[in-house]
Design an enzyme around this catalytic site. Structure first.
Site, mmCIF file in Angstrom:
data_model
loop_
_atom_site.group_PDB
_atom_site.id
_atom_site.type_symbol
_atom_site.label_atom_id
_atom_site.label_comp_id
_atom_site.label_asym_id
_atom_site.label_seq_id
_atom_site.Cartn_x
_atom_site.Cartn_y
_atom_site.Cartn_z
ATOM 1 N N THR A 154 110.841 78.691 43.309
ATOM 2 C CA THR A 154 110.534 79.873 42.504
ATOM 3 C C THR A 154 110.841 79.585 41.031
ATOM 4 O O THR A 154 111.581 78.668 40.698
ATOM 5 C CB THR A 154 111.343 81.097 42.970
ATOM 6 O OG1 THR A 154 112.737 80.906 42.679
ATOM 7 C CG2 THR A 154 111.164 81.343 44.464
ATOM 8 N N GLY A 155 110.233 80.377 40.151
ATOM 9 C CA GLY A 155 110.416 80.140 38.722
ATOM 10 C C GLY A 155 109.941 78.760 38.330
ATOM 11 O O GLY A 155 110.560 78.071 37.519
ATOM 12 N N ALA A 156 108.800 78.352 38.903
ATOM 13 C CA ALA A 156 108.376 76.949 38.807
ATOM 14 C C ALA A 156 107.314 76.689 37.747
ATOM 15 O O ALA A 156 106.759 75.597 37.704
ATOM 16 C CB ALA A 156 107.867 76.480 40.169
ATOM 17 N N GLY A 182 110.262 74.902 32.555
ATOM 18 C CA GLY A 182 111.562 74.256 32.540
ATOM 19 C C GLY A 182 111.919 73.476 33.780
ATOM 20 O O GLY A 182 111.118 72.723 34.326
ATOM 21 N N TYR A 206 124.616 88.685 32.646
ATOM 22 C CA TYR A 206 124.066 87.418 33.142
ATOM 23 C C TYR A 206 125.148 86.621 33.876
ATOM 24 O O TYR A 206 124.924 86.112 34.987
ATOM 25 C CB TYR A 206 123.505 86.600 31.981
ATOM 26 C CG TYR A 206 123.010 85.237 32.395
ATOM 27 C CD1 TYR A 206 121.793 85.086 33.058
ATOM 28 C CD2 TYR A 206 123.763 84.095 32.140
ATOM 29 C CE1 TYR A 206 121.335 83.830 33.453
ATOM 30 C CE2 TYR A 206 123.317 82.839 32.536
ATOM 31 C CZ TYR A 206 122.105 82.721 33.187
ATOM 32 O OH TYR A 206 121.665 81.474 33.581
#
Length: 289
Positions: free
Chosen positions: A9-11, A14, A170
């Site tokens: 995920t978040g691929a 970065g 965060y």
């Protein structure tokens, strides 16, 4: 990694992109998840071109949304009966308080609820894969920022409606990643599924660039001076997803491909269980495992 199926995920940015690319280079069938159709298409095309591996595909979804998380799992399960590695990497920092489509504080929604619910929805296929292949892995990307949450999780205001601090919230979300990993590892004991969590380092990526211009400028300056490259930042994720050296290793925190001690508050088992129970309610689940 040949004949293995991996979800990252978040691929589309970065370390997520680098991780997906290098696992594809090792021969894995890679499923990337991102919010933008255009960026997903470009990332898939780039990985195929750079690695020669044509077994790369995407799922487009907003993982800050519970519906988006469910869509991701449903789409994956409609295509695959095997999942060897789930790599939860999507996350962000928000300088000012925002809410997800479900009314949850955005950092909590994207950085923690996403990991928790997506993992739950894919547990059956992970268990099936572990039974057939001898193992399956869940790798959670956290951060040394979790050390900043020195008092642990503020359960009395988990939605952070009072005294919001972008990096404070965060840090707390990254602590949740660590505590979730430890509790999950206990619950999955004996299934063949291992669960590890990692600090990638401070990496020069698009991290934090979703905020206002001043915030983007500040974080950009720090990244240029002190940050690792995305390739360096992805090394531990790739290692935990693919190395035979960590087969059977579970419930551990890693940095630079080595086990390290997480913050003292992260080992509070009562707090881990409390976080689990609260999260079940927030994502609308009964008992998860």
């Amino acid at each position: 990694m040949k004949n293995k199926v991996v979800m990252v995920t978040g691929a589309t940015n970065g370390i997520g992109t680098i991780t997906a690319r290098e696992l594809a280079r090792k021969g894995a069938q890679v499923v990337i998840v991102g919010r933008s159709q255009g960026r997903c298409d470009q990332t898939v095309a780039d990985i195929k071109a750079q690695t020669g591996n044509q077994q790369v595909e995407s799922i487009v979804a907003d993982l800050s949304s519970l519906a988006g998380i469910r869509k991701t799992a449903e789409t994956f399960l409609s295509r695959h009966q095997q999942l060897d590695v789930l790599l939860n990497n999507a996350g962000a920092v928000f300088n000012s308080r925002e809410e997800s489509p479900d009314g949850n504080e955005m950092t909590l929604a994207l950085n923690h609820l996403n990991y928790f619910l997506l993992t739950h929805l894919l547990l059956d296929v992970l268990k099936q894969t572990a039974k057939q292949a001898g193992e399956a892995r869940i790798v959670n990307v956290s951060s040394d920022a979790h050390y900043g949450a020195k008092k642990g999780i503020n359960f009395d205001d988990i939605q952070r409606k009072h005294g919001y601090s972008g990096f404070g919230v965060y840090s707390e979300s990254k602590l949740m990643n660590v505590m979730f990993t430890y509790e999950l590892a206990r619950r999955l004991e004996g299934t063949g599924i291992t669960t590890t969590v990692l600090h990638p380092g401070f990496v020069a990526t698009g991290f934090g660039h979703n905020n206002n211009a001043l915030f983007r400028l500040a974080i950009g300056l720090v990244q240029r001076v002190a940050a690792l490259t995305p390739e360096q930042g992805a090394e531990t994720s790739i290692y935990l997803a693919s190395s035979p050296e960590v087969k059977g290793v579970t419930g551990q925190y890693f940095e630079k491909s080595k086990v390290k001690k997480a913050s003292s508050v992260s080992y509070d088992e009562a707090a881990q269980k409390r976080l689990w129970q609260i999260t079940e309610t927030l994502v609308g689940l009964p008992a998860v495992v």
